[in-house]
Write an enzyme that holds these catalytic residues in place. Structure first.
Site, PDB file in Angstrom:
ATOM      1  N   LYS A  71       0.898  -1.325  -0.102  1.00 29.14           N
ATOM      2  CA  LYS A  71       0.103  -0.130   0.114  1.00 29.14           C
ATOM      3  C   LYS A  71       0.834   1.256   0.021  1.00 29.14           C
ATOM      4  CE  LYS A  71      -4.527   1.178   0.052  1.00 29.14           C
ATOM      5  NZ  LYS A  71      -5.624   0.359  -0.194  1.00 29.14           N
ATOM      6  N   ASP A 125      -7.065   4.510  -4.123  1.00 30.37           N
ATOM      7  CA  ASP A 125      -7.590   4.141  -3.026  1.00 30.37           C
ATOM      8  C   ASP A 125      -8.352   5.625  -2.985  1.00 30.37           C
ATOM      9  OD1 ASP A 125      -7.791   2.138  -0.747  1.00 30.37           O
ATOM     10  OD2 ASP A 125      -7.478   4.337   0.365  1.00 30.37           O
TER      11      ASP A 125
HETATM   12  P1  NDP Z   1     -12.847   8.008  -2.807  1.00 29.84           P
HETATM   13  O1  NDP Z   1     -11.845   9.001  -2.605  1.00 29.84           O
HETATM   14  O2  NDP Z   1     -13.518   7.700  -4.322  1.00 29.84           O
HETATM   15  O3  NDP Z   1     -14.063   8.419  -2.008  1.00 29.84           O
HETATM   16  C1  NDP Z   1     -13.987   8.319  -0.595  1.00 29.84           C
HETATM   17  C2  NDP Z   1     -15.280   8.779   0.103  1.00 29.84           C
HETATM   18  O4  NDP Z   1     -15.240   8.617   1.507  1.00 29.84           O
HETATM   19  C3  NDP Z   1     -15.614  10.103  -0.259  1.00 29.84           C
HETATM   20  O5  NDP Z   1     -17.194  10.332  -0.221  1.00 29.84           O
HETATM   21  C4  NDP Z   1     -15.053  10.998   1.034  1.00 29.84           C
HETATM   22  O6  NDP Z   1     -15.480  12.083   1.199  1.00 29.84           O
HETATM   23  C5  NDP Z   1     -15.318  10.024   2.064  1.00 29.84           C
HETATM   24  N1  NDP Z   1     -14.339   9.966   3.024  1.00 29.84           N
HETATM   25  C6  NDP Z   1     -13.005   9.866   3.123  1.00 29.84           C
HETATM   26  N2  NDP Z   1     -12.555  10.167   4.145  1.00 29.84           N
HETATM   27  C7  NDP Z   1     -13.279  10.408   5.191  1.00 29.84           C
HETATM   28  C8  NDP Z   1     -13.620  10.823   6.474  1.00 29.84           C
HETATM   29  N3  NDP Z   1     -12.320  10.809   7.260  1.00 29.84           N
HETATM   30  N4  NDP Z   1     -14.575  10.997   7.096  1.00 29.84           N
HETATM   31  C9  NDP Z   1     -15.704  10.970   6.359  1.00 29.84           C
HETATM   32  N5  NDP Z   1     -15.879  10.705   5.050  1.00 29.84           N
HETATM   33  C10 NDP Z   1     -14.555  10.343   4.445  1.00 29.84           C
HETATM   34  O7  NDP Z   1     -12.513   6.641  -2.418  1.00 29.84           O
HETATM   35  P2  NDP Z   1     -12.843   5.109  -2.535  1.00 29.84           P
HETATM   36  O8  NDP Z   1     -14.338   5.006  -2.883  1.00 29.84           O
HETATM   37  O9  NDP Z   1     -12.174   4.573  -3.671  1.00 29.84           O
HETATM   38  O10 NDP Z   1     -12.506   4.416  -1.155  1.00 29.84           O
HETATM   39  C11 NDP Z   1     -13.350   4.483  -0.001  1.00 29.84           C
HETATM   40  C12 NDP Z   1     -13.155   3.234   0.753  1.00 29.84           C
HETATM   41  O11 NDP Z   1     -13.054   2.100   0.147  1.00 29.84           O
HETATM   42  C13 NDP Z   1     -11.710   3.504   1.707  1.00 29.84           C
HETATM   43  O12 NDP Z   1     -11.653   2.802   2.873  1.00 29.84           O
HETATM   44  C14 NDP Z   1     -10.680   2.535   0.605  1.00 29.84           C
HETATM   45  O13 NDP Z   1      -9.755   1.927   1.305  1.00 29.84           O
HETATM   46  C15 NDP Z   1     -11.842   1.448   0.203  1.00 29.84           C
HETATM   47  N6  NDP Z   1     -11.394   0.738  -0.702  1.00 29.84           N
HETATM   48  C16 NDP Z   1     -11.194   1.163  -2.091  1.00 29.84           C
HETATM   49  C17 NDP Z   1     -11.127   0.267  -3.233  1.00 29.84           C
HETATM   50  C18 NDP Z   1     -11.062   0.930  -4.730  1.00 29.84           C
HETATM   51  O14 NDP Z   1     -10.631   0.133  -5.486  1.00 29.84           O
HETATM   52  N7  NDP Z   1     -10.903   2.164  -4.891  1.00 29.84           N
HETATM   53  C19 NDP Z   1     -11.004  -0.965  -3.073  1.00 29.84           C
HETATM   54  C20 NDP Z   1     -11.216  -1.458  -1.592  1.00 29.84           C
HETATM   55  C21 NDP Z   1     -11.473  -0.629  -0.592  1.00 29.84           C
HETATM   56  P3  NDP Z   1     -14.741  13.426   0.930  1.00 29.84           P
HETATM   57  O15 NDP Z   1     -14.659  13.674  -0.449  1.00 29.84           O
HETATM   58  O16 NDP Z   1     -15.495  14.593   1.569  1.00 29.84           O
HETATM   59  O17 NDP Z   1     -13.465  13.326   1.489  1.00 29.84           O
HETATM   60  O1  2IT Z   2      -7.845  -1.274  -0.849  1.00 34.04           O
HETATM   61  C1  2IT Z   2      -7.781  -1.931  -1.790  1.00 34.04           C
HETATM   62  O2  2IT Z   2      -7.959  -3.141  -2.009  1.00 34.04           O
HETATM   63  C2  2IT Z   2      -7.693  -0.969  -2.999  1.00 34.04           C
HETATM   64  N1  2IT Z   2      -7.736   0.060  -2.831  1.00 34.04           N
HETATM   65  C3  2IT Z   2      -7.528  -1.541  -4.334  1.00 34.04           C
HETATM   66  C4  2IT Z   2      -6.152  -2.097  -4.761  1.00 34.04           C
HETATM   67  C5  2IT Z   2      -5.867  -2.337  -5.974  1.00 34.04           C
HETATM   68  O3  2IT Z   2      -4.542  -2.806  -6.182  1.00 34.04           O
HETATM   69  O4  2IT Z   2      -6.447  -2.574  -6.924  1.00 34.04           O
END
Ligand code: NDP
Ligand code: 2IT
Length: 444
Positions: free
Chosen positions: A124, A164
């Site tokens: 990561k 992420d």
């Molecule tokens: P994005 O940046 O696209 O979206 C994140 C969302 O969560 C936004 O709406 C953001 O609001 C909100 N957010 C972030 N930090 C906070 C906080 N501290 N308090 C409240 N709201 C918060 O990220 P993703 O959708 O990609 O990721 C969301 C989650 O999913 C994370 O935990 C990530 O690790 C996990 N994840 C992502 C994957 C991926 O493929 N993208 C894969 C597996 C897991 P704001 O815009 O106001 O910051």
């Molecule tokens: O938390 C996760 O699994 C991710 N942000 C996606 C990682 C990836 O390599 O696609």
């Protein structure tokens, strides 16, 4: 094997990294029954080795804003475990990022990636850079500077980053361009790429879709489906957006979304034109979720998370520790029957325990959100063979992977005397494969 002893050592060697401690403790507790059955693991110090990253890189990222002012951020890449494949895991750009966050995410990623059944190790990275409010050119300059150091540490068979929080298609594009310029190589070094330059169909949708497919499998064990269920989702980024889309397709009703400022409650359901509005708001205009409430005349709750809204299914898709014990109690009281973690570690340990002990179907992050990295694995595979599969083909494979992860986690939990506890099941199923690979490869 003494868990307390290992945990004390982790705390002493990684002071102040509370999210990392939290992630490690959960895994240590879960694998205790395996350690008893397999004394060779303790003999080879598998756990002590697993909690120590193979390599950690911390670097300076200087960049210039549109006014000509210079800023310095910190970049990270933690290459945690390569026993079953090249390091694989996302990059997070968020002001809260420090080494403890990257290590918790990297540690979780080891077991998540193992669960996918694909040959990918755990890693990561990220930065304390805040993309919010920055222009496209500022984000580009930052990404270029970040990659100017990261490129020497990664490679298609070494370490393959992805997105992420704060890192989506735009950022991956800028970083890929810089990698290519520095190395003169067009290769599978990042995933989440654009569809015209090596990306995979379904990768944008994969984490959200996968979390919903996983929830479907949990619901099936009690004869339930999404049909007619009220679903509360937190976040409004990549994962939340596509979780919402899939819930809608399966006949559920999504009534909330949030961002770091607050949540919106739309009892009519966030679908059709309303869902499209969110996509444009968040991915093109990069605005705040409050605008949705103004546009559609629904309630907006400033500074709050959506768990107070009654629902049958909750999908936390924003960030770590966003569901406290009190939130968990509120959800259960209001009739919530299933929780699947789209985000990484969104439930605090006592909240997760409360769900499990109160008969809620609980899908822990490393199982429920593995669809994103699994589809990254499928992207790498297509890059290696030089072909692109259709949407239907990638979606079919993603779906099958989520079904398998549920089955393997369910069966591992049952085998080790914790029937129905997918936290234990996912940790054990993910752990054994990596531990065996480490044994096979000797003391490295
Ligand atoms: P994005 O940046 O696209 O979206 C994140 C969302 O969560 C936004 O709406 C953001 O609001 C909100 N957010 C972030 N930090 C906070 C906080 N501290 N308090 C409240 N709201 C918060 O990220 P993703 O959708 O990609 O990721 C969301 C989650 O999913 C994370 O935990 C990530 O690790 C996990 N994840 C992502 C994957 C991926 O493929 N993208 C894969 C597996 C897991 P704001 O815009 O106001 O910051
Ligand atoms: O938390 C996760 O699994 C991710 N942000 C996606 C990682 C990836 O390599 O696609």
């Amino acid at each position: 094997m003494n868990i307390e002893h290992i945990m004390d050592k982790v705390k002493a060697r990684n002071p102040g990294e509370k999210e990392f401690h939290q992630a490690v403790l959960e895994v240590l507790e879960s694998v205790e029954p395996v350690m008893k059955k397999r004394p060779e693991y303790a003999q080879a110090c598998i756990l002590e080795r697993m909690v120590e990253p193979e390599r950690q890189i911390i670097f300076r990222v200087p960049w210039m804003d549109d006014q000509g002012e210079v800023h310095v951020n910190r970049g990270f890449r933690v290459e945690f475990n390569s026993a079953i494949g090249p390091y694989k895991g996302g990059l997070r750009f968020h002001p809260s990022v420090y080494i403890g966050i990257i290590k918790f995410l990297g540690f979780e990623q080891i077991f998540k990636n193992s669960l996918t059944g694909l040959p990918i190790g755990g890693g990561k990275g990220g930065s304390d850079f805040d993309p919010k409010g920055k222009s496209d050119s500022e984000v580009m300059r930052f990404c270029q500077s970040f990659m100017s150091e990261l490129f020497r540490h990664i490679g298609p068979n070494t370490d393959v980053p992805a997105g992420d929080i704060g890192v989506g298609g735009r950022e991956i594009g800028f970083m890929y361009g810089q990698y290519k310029k520095l190395t003169n190589r067009f290769e599978s070094v990042l995933t989440g790429k654009g569809i015209n330059w090596g990306g995979s169909l379904v990768r944008p949708e994969a984490t959200g879709y996968g979390a919903v497919y996983f929830t479907e499998e949990m619901l099936k064990t009690t004869g339930e489906t999404f049909e007619g269920k009220k679903v509360v989702i937190s976040g409004s980024g990549n994962v939340a957006q596509y979780a919402a889309e899939k819930v809608n397709q399966l006949g559920g009703k999504v009534v909330t979304l949030s961002d770091s400022n607050g949540f919106i409650h739309d009892p009519n359901g966030i679908e059709g034109e309303r869902w499209k509005f969110v996509m444009d708001l968040k991915n093109v205009r990069r605005g705040r979720i409050e605008e949705y409430a103004k546009k559609f005349n629904v309630d907006y709750h400033e500074g709050k998370r959506p768990w107070e809204v009654p629902c049958e299914i909750a999908l936390p898709c924003a960030t770590q520790n966003e569901i406290s014990l009190d939130d968990a109690k509120m959800l259960v009281n209001n009739g919530c029957m299933a929780v699947a973690e789209g985000a990484n570690m969104p439930s605090t340990p006592d909240a997760a325990e409360y769900f499990v002990n109160n008969g809620v179907l609980f899908g822990p992050a490393k199982a429920a959100n593995a669809g994103g990295v699994a589809t990254s694995g499928l992207e790498m595979c297509q890059n290696h063979i030089g072909l692109s599969w259709t949407f239907e083909e990638v979606d079919r494979q993603l779906h099958q992977i989520m079904v398998n992860i549920h089955k393997n986690s369910y069966e591992a939990a049952e085998k080790y005397g914790h029937k129905g506890n997918l936290i234990v099941g996912a940790n054990i199923a993910g752990f054994v494969k990596v531990a065996d690979a480490m044994l096979d490869q000797g003391l490295v």
